[in-house]
Write a protein that holds these residues in place. Sequence first.
Motif, mmCIF file in Angstrom:
data_model
loop_
_atom_site.group_PDB
_atom_site.id
_atom_site.type_symbol
_atom_site.label_atom_id
_atom_site.label_comp_id
_atom_site.label_asym_id
_atom_site.label_seq_id
_atom_site.Cartn_x
_atom_site.Cartn_y
_atom_site.Cartn_z
ATOM 1 N N ILE A 41 0.839 -1.197 0.000
ATOM 2 C CA ILE A 41 0.000 0.000 0.000
ATOM 3 C C ILE A 41 0.874 1.247 0.000
ATOM 4 C CG2 ILE A 41 -1.754 1.288 1.287
ATOM 5 C CD1 ILE A 41 -2.503 -1.450 2.590
ATOM 6 N N GLU A 42 0.581 2.143 -0.924
ATOM 7 C CA GLU A 42 1.180 3.473 -0.950
ATOM 8 C C GLU A 42 0.360 4.334 -0.001
ATOM 9 O OE1 GLU A 42 2.167 5.594 -4.901
ATOM 10 O OE2 GLU A 42 0.253 6.444 -4.227
ATOM 11 N N ILE A 43 0.953 4.738 1.119
ATOM 12 C CA ILE A 43 0.187 5.334 2.219
ATOM 13 C C ILE A 43 -0.061 6.819 1.976
ATOM 14 C CG2 ILE A 43 0.162 5.811 4.694
ATOM 15 C CD1 ILE A 43 2.083 3.384 4.993
ATOM 16 N N SER A 44 -1.334 7.205 2.045
ATOM 17 C CA SER A 44 -1.683 8.618 1.941
ATOM 18 C C SER A 44 -1.998 9.224 3.303
ATOM 19 C CB SER A 44 -2.863 8.819 0.988
ATOM 20 O OG SER A 44 -4.039 8.197 1.483
ATOM 21 N N HIS A 45 -2.600 8.427 4.201
ATOM 22 C CA HIS A 45 -3.023 8.920 5.511
ATOM 23 C C HIS A 45 -2.800 7.848 6.575
ATOM 24 C CE1 HIS A 45 -5.329 11.313 2.606
ATOM 25 N NE2 HIS A 45 -5.424 12.256 3.533
ATOM 26 N N CYS A 46 -2.521 8.290 7.789
ATOM 27 C CA CYS A 46 -2.420 7.366 8.919
ATOM 28 C C CYS A 46 -2.824 8.082 10.191
ATOM 29 C CB CYS A 46 -1.006 6.815 9.070
ATOM 30 S SG CYS A 46 -0.868 5.556 10.376
ATOM 31 N N GLY A 47 -3.828 7.552 10.873
ATOM 32 C CA GLY A 47 -4.238 8.126 12.143
ATOM 33 C C GLY A 47 -3.222 7.850 13.234
ATOM 34 N N ILE A 48 -3.174 8.732 14.219
ATOM 35 C CA ILE A 48 -2.324 8.542 15.400
ATOM 36 C C ILE A 48 -3.201 8.046 16.535
ATOM 37 C CG2 ILE A 48 -0.855 9.663 17.116
ATOM 38 C CD1 ILE A 48 0.104 11.571 15.028
ATOM 39 N N HIS A 71 -1.384 2.275 12.855
ATOM 40 C CA HIS A 71 -2.246 1.177 12.421
ATOM 41 C C HIS A 71 -3.645 1.663 12.040
ATOM 42 C CE1 HIS A 71 -2.407 1.215 16.950
ATOM 43 N NE2 HIS A 71 -3.678 1.441 16.640
ATOM 44 N N GLU A 72 -3.713 2.872 11.530
ATOM 45 C CA GLU A 72 -4.940 3.396 10.930
ATOM 46 C C GLU A 72 -4.561 3.903 9.537
ATOM 47 O OE1 GLU A 72 -7.387 4.757 14.958
ATOM 48 O OE2 GLU A 72 -6.340 6.297 13.793
ATOM 49 N N ILE A 73 -4.273 2.952 8.666
ATOM 50 C CA ILE A 73 -3.593 3.223 7.399
ATOM 51 C C ILE A 73 -4.597 3.294 6.249
ATOM 52 C CG2 ILE A 73 -1.906 2.310 5.747
ATOM 53 C CD1 ILE A 73 -0.627 0.818 8.166
ATOM 54 N N ARG A 336 -2.179 16.489 10.103
ATOM 55 C CA ARG A 336 -0.791 16.908 10.358
ATOM 56 C C ARG A 336 0.106 16.314 9.268
ATOM 57 N NH1 ARG A 336 -0.313 18.259 16.029
ATOM 58 N NH2 ARG A 336 1.826 18.887 15.484
ATOM 59 N N PRO A 337 1.091 17.051 8.782
ATOM 60 C CA PRO A 337 1.977 16.502 7.754
ATOM 61 C C PRO A 337 2.789 15.326 8.294
ATOM 62 C CG PRO A 337 2.207 18.898 7.920
ATOM 63 C CD PRO A 337 1.419 18.448 9.115
ATOM 64 N N LEU A 338 2.953 14.307 7.480
ATOM 65 C CA LEU A 338 3.771 13.161 7.887
ATOM 66 C C LEU A 338 5.172 13.600 8.277
ATOM 67 C CD1 LEU A 338 4.208 10.071 8.162
ATOM 68 C CD2 LEU A 338 4.776 10.035 5.720
ATOM 69 N N GLU A 339 5.673 14.610 7.611
ATOM 70 C CA GLU A 339 7.040 15.067 7.912
ATOM 71 C C GLU A 339 7.152 15.632 9.325
ATOM 72 O OE1 GLU A 339 7.131 19.470 5.898
ATOM 73 O OE2 GLU A 339 6.750 17.772 4.561
ATOM 74 N N ASP A 340 6.027 16.013 9.917
ATOM 75 C CA ASP A 340 6.020 16.551 11.280
ATOM 76 C C ASP A 340 5.518 15.532 12.297
ATOM 77 O OD1 ASP A 340 6.918 18.965 10.277
ATOM 78 O OD2 ASP A 340 4.916 19.846 10.129
ATOM 79 N N ALA A 341 5.726 14.258 12.003
ATOM 80 C CA ALA A 341 5.211 13.205 12.880
ATOM 81 C C ALA A 341 5.753 13.326 14.297
ATOM 82 C CB ALA A 341 5.545 11.834 12.302
ATOM 83 N N ASN A 342 7.002 13.718 14.454
ATOM 84 C CA ASN A 342 7.559 13.836 15.806
ATOM 85 C C ASN A 342 6.795 14.841 16.652
ATOM 86 O OD1 ASN A 342 9.816 12.051 16.345
ATOM 87 N ND2 ASN A 342 10.915 13.090 14.707
ATOM 88 N N SER A 343 6.507 16.008 16.088
ATOM 89 C CA SER A 343 5.782 17.010 16.867
ATOM 90 C C SER A 343 4.339 16.580 17.108
ATOM 91 C CB SER A 343 5.820 18.367 16.154
ATOM 92 O OG SER A 343 5.218 18.301 14.874
ATOM 93 N N ARG A 354 -7.741 17.083 19.610
ATOM 94 C CA ARG A 354 -9.179 17.255 19.751
ATOM 95 C C ARG A 354 -9.835 16.851 18.442
ATOM 96 N NH1 ARG A 354 -8.139 17.237 24.241
ATOM 97 N NH2 ARG A 354 -8.723 18.641 25.910
ATOM 98 N N PHE A 355 -10.094 15.557 18.171
ATOM 99 C CA PHE A 355 -9.836 14.489 19.126
ATOM 100 C C PHE A 355 -8.904 13.436 18.523
ATOM 101 C CE2 PHE A 355 -13.778 16.136 20.973
ATOM 102 C CZ PHE A 355 -13.419 16.196 22.286
ATOM 103 N N ARG A 356 -8.547 13.607 17.258
ATOM 104 C CA ARG A 356 -7.702 12.623 16.601
ATOM 105 C C ARG A 356 -6.800 13.326 15.599
ATOM 106 N NH1 ARG A 356 -7.694 7.501 18.889
ATOM 107 N NH2 ARG A 356 -7.311 5.872 17.354
ATOM 108 N N TYR A 357 -5.503 13.015 15.642
ATOM 109 C CA TYR A 357 -4.578 13.488 14.624
ATOM 110 C C TYR A 357 -4.519 12.473 13.490
ATOM 111 C CZ TYR A 357 -2.671 16.873 18.019
ATOM 112 O OH TYR A 357 -2.511 17.893 18.919
ATOM 113 N N VAL A 358 -4.432 12.975 12.269
ATOM 114 C CA VAL A 358 -4.240 12.123 11.100
ATOM 115 C C VAL A 358 -3.045 12.659 10.319
ATOM 116 C CG1 VAL A 358 -5.201 11.274 8.929
ATOM 117 C CG2 VAL A 358 -6.681 11.509 10.941
ATOM 118 N N LEU A 359 -2.037 11.815 10.153
ATOM 119 C CA LEU A 359 -0.863 12.204 9.377
ATOM 120 C C LEU A 359 -1.182 12.107 7.886
ATOM 121 C CD1 LEU A 359 1.884 10.252 11.374
ATOM 122 C CD2 LEU A 359 1.341 12.692 11.521
ATOM 123 N N VAL A 360 -0.777 13.125 7.136
ATOM 124 C CA VAL A 360 -1.018 13.171 5.697
ATOM 125 C C VAL A 360 0.329 13.131 4.986
ATOM 126 C CG1 VAL A 360 -2.057 14.429 3.786
ATOM 127 C CG2 VAL A 360 -3.116 14.510 6.061
#
Length: 367
Positions: A41-48, A71-73, A336-343, A354-360
């Motif tokens: 899978i080429e990942i576009s989004h992933c929930g935190i 694991h919300e891919i 949130r951008p995937l590149e900013d996953a650490n923050s 509030r209430f869920r982050y999703v990495l893009v």
Amino acid sequence: MAAQAGLKFQGWLGKGPESTDGQMEWGEFEPKKWTEDDVDIEISHCGICGTDLQMLGNGWEHTPYPCVVGHEIVGKAVRVGTNVSHIQVGDRVGVGAQARSCGGGSCPECSAGLEQYCDRGSVDTAGSVYPDGEGKSYGGYADYNRTNGRFVVKIPDGLDSALAAPMLCGGITVYAPLREHGCGPGKTVGIVGVGGLGHLGILLAKALGADRVVGISRKADKRGDVLGLGADEYIATDDDQDRDWATRHHRSLDIIVCTVSSAKMPLSDYLELLKVKGNFILVGAPDGGELPPISAYSLILNGINVAGSTIGSPTDIQQLLHLAADKEIKPWIQERPLEDANSAVMDMKEGKARFRYVLVNGNFGKH
């Protein structure tokens, strides 16, 4: 099936417990060995998810570093094994918290469609070691994911990818017990804990047609959010105005889904809220596994049931996604951008979501 080989697997690697403090490192990793049962899978989004922090921080003391969590891919199938018939290259797909089970055979759970309870061959989407030297499972804070096709589901048309992502773990965790215990018209439902899981519980209980949905949390400052989600009422258990909440709401709920757990939570009072033959279902996993004691008489004299629930099967997840599309359910997310996953992970750790982050993923996040 068409297949695209030679993909470069890269992601945010956690190399130790300090990873939750903004110290994940971007790098290459080796996915599990390819089989014709798999989908890339080429990942576009992933929930935190909160459990991402547990895995990164070795909260369960079995993290196989280096790891990639998530694991919300959601993304696009770019390679599909010849043994996979329900997914085609180019399909928009999703993967939740489970990447494989024993697949049936001698396992009664898998044979009954309860793959989430398999204890003979279950593999988590992130942070598991496959048997027979196949490698490790790496999650969705990455460009690509490889998962057994049995646990890859199609995302329905009309459901936005960013909104679909939280459904794959958070959503199914609360949907499964609501559906199993008969949430629908004629039922009154309480959701304990209003965070990533709890806010989804409120949205889904309303979507399933419950007559009355009550949000329950400690502080009064969540009242506006809870009512904004569609709840009919809010109970703030630590607020002076609600100090007699257990008495005033005695035997008023058919179902309670509890998304939090602590040895100090007022469990006896929660049970007092249930009608005779009501159901209390715990989905929040406590760090130490401890809960407050339960009086035998609170069970016997009220005829109530106390149960637990985990995620759902692939069939359950597919059903939930169609419900979300049909009812236009919209989780409260912040992209949130995937590149900013650490923050984003640090903000999650500090309870700012509030209430869920999703990495893009900026490379693939357009579909």
